[in-house]
Motif scaffolding. Structure first.
Motif, mmCIF file in Angstrom:
data_model
loop_
_atom_site.group_PDB
_atom_site.id
_atom_site.type_symbol
_atom_site.label_atom_id
_atom_site.label_comp_id
_atom_site.label_asym_id
_atom_site.label_seq_id
_atom_site.Cartn_x
_atom_site.Cartn_y
_atom_site.Cartn_z
ATOM 1 N N ASN A 141 1.300 -1.163 0.036
ATOM 2 C CA ASN A 141 0.477 -0.318 0.037
ATOM 3 C C ASN A 141 0.953 1.540 0.015
ATOM 4 O O ASN A 141 0.437 2.441 -0.502
ATOM 5 C CB ASN A 141 -1.084 -0.543 1.185
ATOM 6 C CG ASN A 141 -2.062 0.799 0.729
ATOM 7 O OD1 ASN A 141 -2.711 1.574 0.280
ATOM 8 N ND2 ASN A 141 -2.887 0.751 1.354
ATOM 9 N N ASP A 142 2.266 1.222 0.569
ATOM 10 C CA ASP A 142 2.817 2.377 1.147
ATOM 11 C C ASP A 142 3.748 2.973 -0.913
ATOM 12 O O ASP A 142 3.973 3.409 -1.057
ATOM 13 C CB ASP A 142 3.824 2.233 1.900
ATOM 14 C CG ASP A 142 3.131 2.354 3.466
ATOM 15 O OD1 ASP A 142 2.079 3.117 3.342
ATOM 16 O OD2 ASP A 142 4.020 2.000 4.521
ATOM 17 N N PHE A 180 -11.810 12.297 4.606
ATOM 18 C CA PHE A 180 -11.683 11.673 4.994
ATOM 19 C C PHE A 180 -11.968 10.042 4.244
ATOM 20 O O PHE A 180 -10.898 9.811 4.571
ATOM 21 C CB PHE A 180 -12.769 10.665 6.505
ATOM 22 C CG PHE A 180 -12.608 9.525 7.035
ATOM 23 C CD1 PHE A 180 -11.458 9.284 8.180
ATOM 24 C CD2 PHE A 180 -12.656 8.637 6.695
ATOM 25 C CE1 PHE A 180 -11.046 8.518 8.952
ATOM 26 C CE2 PHE A 180 -12.770 7.133 7.617
ATOM 27 C CZ PHE A 180 -11.894 7.071 8.760
ATOM 28 N N PHE A 181 -12.596 10.661 3.377
ATOM 29 C CA PHE A 181 -12.883 9.231 2.347
ATOM 30 C C PHE A 181 -12.396 10.060 1.052
ATOM 31 O O PHE A 181 -12.718 10.196 -0.134
ATOM 32 C CB PHE A 181 -14.295 9.074 2.299
ATOM 33 C CG PHE A 181 -14.716 8.107 2.853
ATOM 34 C CD1 PHE A 181 -14.315 7.302 3.007
ATOM 35 C CD2 PHE A 181 -15.295 8.985 3.908
ATOM 36 C CE1 PHE A 181 -14.746 6.124 3.760
ATOM 37 C CE2 PHE A 181 -15.778 7.126 5.162
ATOM 38 C CZ PHE A 181 -15.323 5.968 4.688
ATOM 39 N N ASP A 182 -11.984 11.304 0.804
ATOM 40 C CA ASP A 182 -11.023 11.864 -0.359
ATOM 41 C C ASP A 182 -10.393 11.240 -0.788
ATOM 42 O O ASP A 182 -10.110 10.823 -1.989
ATOM 43 C CB ASP A 182 -10.601 13.604 -0.343
ATOM 44 C CG ASP A 182 -9.492 13.899 -1.060
ATOM 45 O OD1 ASP A 182 -10.301 14.101 -2.393
ATOM 46 O OD2 ASP A 182 -8.780 14.840 -0.959
ATOM 47 N N HIS A 238 -7.423 2.449 0.644
ATOM 48 C CA HIS A 238 -7.998 2.634 2.133
ATOM 49 C C HIS A 238 -9.154 1.935 2.584
ATOM 50 O O HIS A 238 -8.400 0.386 3.721
ATOM 51 C CB HIS A 238 -9.038 4.116 1.660
ATOM 52 C CG HIS A 238 -9.946 4.564 3.225
ATOM 53 N ND1 HIS A 238 -10.518 5.845 3.163
ATOM 54 C CD2 HIS A 238 -10.146 3.727 4.127
ATOM 55 C CE1 HIS A 238 -10.943 5.787 4.667
ATOM 56 N NE2 HIS A 238 -10.264 4.608 5.108
ATOM 57 N N TRP A 239 -9.347 1.439 1.836
ATOM 58 C CA TRP A 239 -10.617 -0.443 1.529
ATOM 59 C C TRP A 239 -9.242 -1.814 2.057
ATOM 60 O O TRP A 239 -9.685 -2.520 2.623
ATOM 61 C CB TRP A 239 -11.461 -0.813 0.671
ATOM 62 C CG TRP A 239 -12.633 0.710 0.596
ATOM 63 C CD1 TRP A 239 -13.103 0.975 -0.066
ATOM 64 C CD2 TRP A 239 -13.617 -0.195 1.547
ATOM 65 N NE1 TRP A 239 -14.083 1.499 0.770
ATOM 66 C CE2 TRP A 239 -14.651 0.788 1.899
ATOM 67 C CE3 TRP A 239 -14.329 -0.783 2.470
ATOM 68 C CZ2 TRP A 239 -15.875 1.214 1.714
ATOM 69 C CZ3 TRP A 239 -14.717 -0.950 2.964
ATOM 70 C CH2 TRP A 239 -16.329 0.307 3.104
ATOM 71 N N SER A 280 -7.305 4.959 9.422
ATOM 72 C CA SER A 280 -6.466 4.526 8.237
ATOM 73 C C SER A 280 -5.726 5.832 8.214
ATOM 74 O O SER A 280 -5.394 5.922 7.217
ATOM 75 C CB SER A 280 -7.522 4.499 6.640
ATOM 76 O OG SER A 280 -7.855 2.913 6.872
ATOM 77 N N LEU A 281 -6.672 7.282 8.132
ATOM 78 C CA LEU A 281 -6.205 8.683 7.928
ATOM 79 C C LEU A 281 -5.171 8.768 9.101
ATOM 80 O O LEU A 281 -4.768 10.615 9.233
ATOM 81 C CB LEU A 281 -7.255 9.255 7.128
ATOM 82 C CG LEU A 281 -7.719 9.076 5.520
ATOM 83 C CD1 LEU A 281 -6.496 9.022 5.336
ATOM 84 C CD2 LEU A 281 -8.191 7.109 5.476
ATOM 85 N N ASN A 282 -5.072 8.273 9.959
ATOM 86 C CA ASN A 282 -4.480 8.774 11.353
ATOM 87 C C ASN A 282 -3.547 9.086 10.623
ATOM 88 O O ASN A 282 -2.022 10.367 10.879
ATOM 89 C CB ASN A 282 -4.385 8.124 12.408
ATOM 90 C CG ASN A 282 -5.854 7.482 13.192
ATOM 91 O OD1 ASN A 282 -7.180 8.445 12.860
ATOM 92 N ND2 ASN A 282 -5.599 7.156 14.358
#
Length: 451
Positions: A39-40, A252-254, A278-279, A380-382
């Motif tokens: 993911n990264d 958050f969901f951008d 994200h998912w 996830s967005l932290n």
């Protein structure tokens, strides 16, 4: 006697320590960490969301096939995915650590479908070294890597037939002056992204045309009573009156993997996970909360990644077939030249919303795995400085992801409602067509002698 007991104690201690280290490859959190590594890579190298879904799906399927080879309660995707040929079987009589094989296979395939070249191979070597220091015998390690490599080779051969390479040189989307037709949006005014993605081979869907929706309202910005005009005004009015909560949901969901910031003459990008990434994170959060074991965790990631991949293919067919204009373009041209959406408009047509499709598809798969009313907190967005949100179910999260696009000012209501419908249909279809965990009856039949 004391010496004998002491020696036994030492040997038991060594065995317990070694066994603990070896069993770390059975730890589902290690697999979650490995998915996060990919993911990264996807994030830092600016992979668009639909290409990101391709990266995830092949890596997860490679890992899953190792799990299915070593656990008779799971069955191969070969045949369930019609174009996936039979995969290599482990050689009889050779001991293999199938969880380690799954990890190594995921890393190697993830490395092969991304760039720069070799980006994950340091992590592969780290995993390999951990296996050696954990006390895995040289013979078992050799058997494991040989089997893993056979799966990787088979998956990569199969992946190269999905028509992805051919779409790299396909023609761009044609920009015209036709009213209601999509045109590039600020600040980058980029060309339409991946207009031929619908030509990529899906995993489970028969074709990109399998699931269709009603279609967007007819473009009519001059008639103030038309459904289209009302939806445009809803976007404009909502964007001008956002609450703090709506802004948080939009942020958050951008999930914009490449937001372009313009400060005077200076331009730079701000990176976050794509919707697919994200998912993938949400799968890991759910698996950890559910205390799913290693094999179940791999299975959940795999089926979710299939839903993401097929969801993007179906969605992109609809996007470029309808070629709908974005709210920002319409509002600036006909209503207010200074209006801007809260989040940045992505570079492709509006109908249907990609986030709505893939979120709903993923939510159906995850509900199938973990149950409805599965509450969780999404952290996830932290790492991007955006505070966490909590949900009562995956479907609630998918619906919020969908409406975030209205709050963000980048989609009309029809994009969201129809996108959510399409995603649910795709997710439901995948859960019915793909059976990973065998039923009790199937397991019983495996115990019967061959006839």
């Amino acid at each position: 006697m004391k010496h004998v007991l002491l020696c036994c104690g030492i040997l038991l201690g060594i065995y317990a320590c070694t066994n603990k280290k070896t069993s770390s490859f059975n730890d589902p959190l290690v697999y979650c960490k490995t998915v996060k590594k990919l993911n990264d890579v996807v994030l830092y190298n600016n992979f668009p969301p639909m290409i990101a879904s391709r990266n995830y799906v092949y890596a997860n399927i490679a890992a899953y096939e190792c799990v299915a080879a070593g656990d008779s309660s799971y069955q191969s995707l070969a045949g369930q995915i019609k174009h996936l040929p039979p995969l290599p079987k482990p050689e009889a009589g050779k001991e293999i650590n199938f969880q380690l094989a799954a990890l190594l296979s995921f890393i190697k395939v993830g490395n092969a479908v991304t760039f720069p070249e070799g980006v994950l191979m340091d992590y592969y070597q780290e995993m390999f070294n951990q296996a050696k220091t954990a006390g895995l015998s040289g013979e078992v390690l050799a058997n494991t890597t040989t089997f893993s490599d056979s799966i990787v080779s088979a998956i990569m051969r199969w992946s190269k037939k999905d028509h992805y390479a051919e779409t790299r040189s396909a023609e761009r989307f044609t920009i015209t002056s036709e009213e209601g037709r999509w045109v590039p949006t600020p600040p980058a005014y980029s060309q339409g992204l991946e207009p031929h993605w619908c030509e990529v081979r899906p995993m489970v869907l028969d074709s990109c045309n399998q699931f269709t929706v009603a279609g967007p309202p007819h473009f009519n910005i001059k008639d103030t009573t038309s459904p289209y005009y009302k939806q445009v005004m809803e976007v404009k009015t909502t964007g001008e009156n956002l609450t703090a909560e709506q802004k948080h949901i939009a942020d958050f969901f951008d999930d914009n993997p490449f937001k372009l910031e313009v400060k005077g003459h200076v331009m730079y990008s701000v990176k976050k996970f794509s919707p697919a990434g994200h998912w993938m994170n949400i799968v890991g959060i759910a698996a950890e909360k559910a205390k799913a074991d290693f094999n179940a965790t791999v299975a959940a990631y795999t089926e979710s990644s299939i839903a993401l991949f097929d969801g993007f293919i179906a969605c992109w067919k609809t996007k470029y077939m309808t070629a709908g204009i974005r709210p920002e373009t319409v509002i600036n041209k006909y209503l207010d030249p200074n209006w801007a959406p809260y989040i940045q408009t992505p570079p492709f047509p509006t109908y249907v919303s990609g986030h709505s499709v893939i979120s709903a598809a993923s939510a159906e798969v995850m509900t199938h795995f973990f149950g409805d009313n599965f509450s969780y907190t999404d952290t996830s967005l932290n790492e991007f400085g955006i505070r966490q949100r909590s949900f009562k179910s995956f479907r609630e999260a998918a619906m919020e992801a969908s409406w975030s696009r209205l709050y963000g000012g980048i989609h009309y209501r029809a994009d969201l409602e129809d996108g959510n419908t399409m995603g649910k249909q795709i997710g439901d279809y995948i859960t019915k067509r793909i059976v990973l965990k065998k039923t009790g009856e199937q397991l019983a039949s495996n115990a019967l002698p061959n006839h």
